[in-house]
Design a protein around this motif. Structure first.
Motif, PDB file in Angstrom:
ATOM      1  N   TYR A 223      -5.081  -5.768  24.814  1.00  0.00           N
ATOM      2  CA  TYR A 223      -4.642  -4.580  24.062  1.00  0.00           C
ATOM      3  C   TYR A 223      -5.172  -3.292  24.691  1.00  0.00           C
ATOM      4  O   TYR A 223      -5.320  -2.279  24.012  1.00  0.00           O
ATOM      5  CB  TYR A 223      -5.142  -4.675  22.619  1.00  0.00           C
TER       6      TYR A 223
ATOM      7  N   ASP B 201      -2.896  -0.443  24.058  1.00  0.00           N
ATOM      8  CA  ASP B 201      -2.158  -0.607  22.803  1.00  0.00           C
ATOM      9  C   ASP B 201      -3.146  -0.546  21.633  1.00  0.00           C
ATOM     10  O   ASP B 201      -3.525  -1.561  21.073  1.00  0.00           O
ATOM     11  CB  ASP B 201      -1.403  -1.943  22.824  1.00  0.00           C
TER      12      ASP B 201
ATOM     13  N   TYR C 268      -4.256  -3.370  18.896  1.00  0.00           N
ATOM     14  CA  TYR C 268      -5.655  -3.782  18.800  1.00  0.00           C
ATOM     15  C   TYR C 268      -6.139  -3.712  17.354  1.00  0.00           C
ATOM     16  O   TYR C 268      -6.782  -4.645  16.846  1.00  0.00           O
ATOM     17  CB  TYR C 268      -6.523  -2.902  19.700  1.00  0.00           C
TER      18      TYR C 268
END
Length: 916
Positions: A405, A408, A412
């Motif tokens: 992640y 992102d 997350y």
């Protein structure tokens, strides 16, 4: 209340009658089938199974149609039915042991006496009753509580709801009466001095609702168990037989709830999980039960200040707390030892300011890590062995979540609830880098930490690094723990400068293709974090060209791939292709290749070695070698004196002790479990110091406190007459489901290594042998004791699974290790691991013992592969026979192996306080 008991008794009797009736029907049905022709019996059994399956499915559909209250009542009744049905199993464990003893006597005849003596601990000649022993335990108790104080983690504290302003509280739930102080199996400890939660609250001046307490104590489901504990052997047997199913959480009556609301607006609930050596947990066991959720919901709806206490050694799914705004605070205690309740009470009152940090990632879904895809029961179809594929590679724990992640944040936050290293305080701190020295040899930061709040407290500065990554190149996590330091207790306005340093080469990655470690050129971001995701400050270290490390920095041994001979094809997870390489157990080939089968079965005896001298009369005693180097020539003269029979007896009968050989001045030594305080795995119990489980020790993030624990254990060992300690346990938390996660420290190898090295050095400095364990890759209990083949790749093994052991060898100078149950690279007692990696590459000098002996562990292979002692309670005669037979066929190889084992073992013994 009397009416309630009568009603419940009648309900229970009614279910008991059903159990008996169903049992009679099953017996009658079995008799009917037995009376049929044999050709028809199988068809009838199959039809019965189909009918049962149909009824079970029908029952599921019926439950769906019920409302919540009806469904709860039905589930409660089903649990009681199952409990009553399985009640005779209470006697199963002791029946098994009785049968085991009978088998031993039938099988081994006169030699069975020695086996029973081993199980009873005949050779465990320790004294725990002296005044000095009492003083040692008192010191241990103080250190134990100090660790619990610093290990408790405050995960949530909205509106500063803790510490409690109103020192009155309602304690809900049966779990408060069965607080989990310690783990099971070898990780068990003496809990005879454990303090109940309610006594701890009272001692700290926190008033608990006595009427609510009396209500719970009046329920038949409640059985307070403070201080109850079995021996390790019984706990393991229970774990292997248990279904780990909860008995259910009793409901709270409307009258009890109304009284509690009048008493105080504060409420507390303890949530737990059951984990013990020998069994792993299911996903459901890491989620709160329907009954517990109902209690949480009812409590949260009726009280404005709810504290949730997480009393568990495995990460649980805690997403439900976000559904209830009144759950203002969450305190993680882990498995905090016998005085952890005192620490919890002190945190609630404010006497202790929490300073612990969690050692695992708390994800919303415990099954969301890639390692979870290959965790469980996997059996070869053509080989009598289980296997386990570590296809996640280096992406264990936060290394996966932070890398997957990386760009992102929204994803997350949906995946991770509490990042690795999280922990709050009742005060606030400010950090500032006052000096930095970053070069190709070392990274050093001086960080000034200032308490900017209103109360005294400790803080932890966590240092991470993010290396440069080339897509398609060597695998690298987006962030890695490098080091950490903890402050002293700082008063408001007080500052302390922490110096944090580590070798630059610690950031290198292992290059499997070129068989070396490498620091690739580029920018290395050195990050100060409150946790792995919340970064406080970043400095850049620029490396203009690659630095390649061909040799070990301490021994000068040239690096090489040591674990590739098995030719096991794995698709290992790569950040360059998450989707294409994400682990799956669906594509596993359950057929072992010819190469794998050959690898498991083959063993090379080096018959071309020169036959060593035995039985010589050189007049040497072991004490004559005190202070000499491991490779001093006088060792050869001493070892020449030992006979083959003496050596065979010594290495085979080595469970919790080693044997005396008086004529050579070799003493009997006592070797004891375990990571949370001394215990004996057999049937012998004794009073000893008891500490928090290792996960709670690691959550202190305090290396000095880990050393103090080790030092205290070492002093206690000297007082009792113990010479070796089967600990610490350094395996990683590969999955939240690992049955021994409480006994291990964390998901991160560096944290394990730093805490483990501190603890080990404290013990070794007192002249007590440390047996770091389980070397290596013993992160699952399912199939472990049948000799499971564990497959990984060299990079993951070196950077994750070997790293904490390497750190402990090099930083603590340990002289003992315990090998794992696992077949590493297709071999149990793998010489490439025990001799090549441990001794040659790292420079370890000392003894390796097996873990508890099972049938696949062959002594002739062990002593010719670097495993010196057999931790053997039950099969000593058989192992002696096996070595004698192997000697007849391979005299030089076996004698050389025995001699090496004696050298390693006796060298370690010479470093103990016995020879001070």
């Amino acid at each position: 209340m009397i009416k309630y008991f009568k009603k419940r008794k009648a309900w229970k009797q009614e279910i008991l009658q059903r159990v008996r009736g169903d049992k009679a029907k099953r017996k009658e049905r079995k008799q009917e089938i037995a009376a049929l022709p044999e050709s028809e019996q199988k068809a009838e059994v199959k039809n019965d199974k189909l009918l049962r399956k149909e009824k079970k499915q029908q029952r599921k559909e019926e439950l769906k149609s019920l409302n919540r209250k009806e469904r709860k009542a039905e589930k409660k009744e089903a649990k009681m039915y199952k409990k009553l049905k399985n009640r005779p199993r209470r006697f199963t464990i002791w029946s098994i042991f009785a049968a085991l003893l009978l088998i031993i006597f039938i099988t081994f005849g006169p030699r069975a006496i020695s086996i029973v003596e081993n199980m009873a601990g005949k050779y465990i000649t320790i004294d725990t009753t002296s005044e000095e022993a009492d003083q040692a335990r008192a010191t241990a108790d103080d250190v134990s509580e100090k660790i619990a104080d610093e290990g408790l983690v405050l995960l949530k504290n909205e509106n500063n709801s803790l510490p409690l302003e109103d020192k009155k509280i309602n304690v809900f739930g049966s779990t408060a009466f069965n607080f989990k102080y310690g783990g099971g199996g070898s990780g068990a400890s003496d809990l005879s001095r454990a303090v109940s939660l309610f006594d701890a609250l009272k001692n700290e001046g926190i008033e608990y609702n006595q009427e609510l307490y009396d209500y719970y104590m009046g329920l038949p489901e409640i059985e307070a168990s403070t201080g109850d504990s079995d021996t390790g052997l019984i706990q393991v047997a229970k774990g292997m037989l248990s279904s780990n199913e909860s008995e259910g959480e009793p409901d709270v009556s409307d009258e009890a709830l109304a009284q509690a609301k009048e008493y105080s607006d504060n409420a507390m609930i303890v949530i737990q999980n059951d984990a013990v050596e020998a069994t792993d947990l299911s996903e459901d066991e890491l989620r709160i039960s329907d009954d517990m959720r109902a209690l949480v919901e009812k409590t949260a709806e009726n009280f404005n200040n709810v504290t949730l206490v997480v009393n568990a050694g495995n990460t649980l799914e805690l997403g439900f707390i976000e559904e209830f705004p009144s759950i203002k605070s969450v305190v993680w205690t882990g498995i905090p030892g016998p005085f952890g309740t005192n620490s919890l009470a002190k945190v609630l009152s404010g006497e202790v300011n929490p300073s612990g940090h969690i050692t695992d990632t708390y994800a919303y879904d415990v099954d969301s890590s890639p390692a979870s895809e290959n965790f469980g029961d996997y059996q070869y179809e053509n080989l009598d062995k289980a296997y386990l594929n570590y296809e996640e590679g280096i992406y264990v724990g936060y290394r996966f979540y932070e890398t997957f992640y990386q760009d992102d944040e929204e994803g997350y936050n949906q995946a991770v609830q509490f990042p690795f290293g999280s922990g709050l305080s009742y005060t606030s701190f400010d950090w500032g880098i006052v000096n930095q020295e970053l070069n190709s040899d070392s990274i050093e930061l001086q960080v000034e930490v200032t308490n900017t709040g209103d109360v005294a407290g400790k803080d932890v500065v966590q240092v991470y690094y993010s290396p440069p990554y080339t897509p398609g190149g060597i695998e690298k996590s987006a962030i890695n723990l490098a080091s950490f330091e903890k402050t002293k207790s700082l008063e408001p306005g007080e500052s302390e400068v922490l110096t944090i340093n580590y070798d630059t080469r610690d950031m290198a990655s292992y290059d499997m293709e070129n068989e070396n470690y490498i620091l690739e050129n580029g920018t290395y971001e050195i990050k100060l974090g409150n946790n792995v995701h919340e970064i406080n400050n970043t400095v850049d270290f620029e490396l203009s060209e690659d630095i390649v490390y061909q040799k070990d920095a301490d021994t000068g041994t040239e690096y090489k791939n040591r674990f590739t001979q098995s030719e096991k094809d794995l698709t290992v997870l790569s950040r360059n292709d998450w989707e294409g390489t994400y682990p799956s157990d669906q594509d596993d080939s359950k057929v072992a290749s010819d190469k794998v089968i050959e690898r498991v079965q083959e063993h090379e005896f080096k018959d071309d070695v020169e036959m060593p001298t035995t039985g010589a009369d050189n007049g040497l005693k072991l004490e004559d070698l005190k202070g000499l180097d491991y490779d001093d020539p006088l060792w050869s003269d001493f070892l020449d004196q030992l006979t083959v029979d003496q050596m065979i007896d010594y290495v085979t009968e080595a469970a919790y002790h080693t044997k005396e050989i008086d004529e050579h001045g070799i003493p009997n030594t006592v070797l004891m479990d375990g990571p949370a305080g001394f215990n004996f795995f057999g049937f012998k119990q004794f009073e000893a110091g008891a500490y928090p489980a290792e996960i709670a020790v690691a959550s202190t993030w305090n290396k000095d406190l880990a050393y103090e624990m080790g030092e205290t254990i070492g002093h206690e060992a000297q007082t009792y007459g113990i010479h070796g300690w089967y600990a610490p346990a350094l395996n990683v938390h590969r999955s939240p489901r690992g049955g021994r996660n409480f006994e291990y420290m964390s998901e991160d190898p560096v944290l394990n290594g730093m805490i483990g090295a501190g603890m080990s050095k404290g013990v070794q400095d007192q002249g007590v042998t440390v047996f770091m364990k389980h070397f290596i890759m013993n992160e699952q209990e399912t199939n472990a004791r049948s000799g499971m083949l564990v497959w990984s790749n060299e990079q993951a093994m070196r950077e994750i699974h070997l790293r904490p052991f390497e750190m402990t060898v090099k930083e603590a100078g340990v002289t003992g290790a315990m090998s794992s149950f696992s077949y590493i690279d297709g071999k149990w007692a793998n010489s490439a691991l025990l001799n090549g990696m441990l001794r040659e590459e790292w420079g370890f000098e000392g003894v390796v013992t097996s873990d508890a002996v099972f049938g696949f562990m062959e002594p002739e292979k062990a002593i010719t592969s670097g495993n010196d002692l057999m931790l053997n309670l039950l099969s000593v005669p058989g192992h002696q026979d096996a070595l004698e037979e192997a000697y007849d066929e391979h005299p030089a190889a076996i004698t050389t192996g025995l001699r090496n084992s004696m050298h390693n073992s006796l060298y370690a013994t010479l470093q103990t306080y016995l020879f001070d």
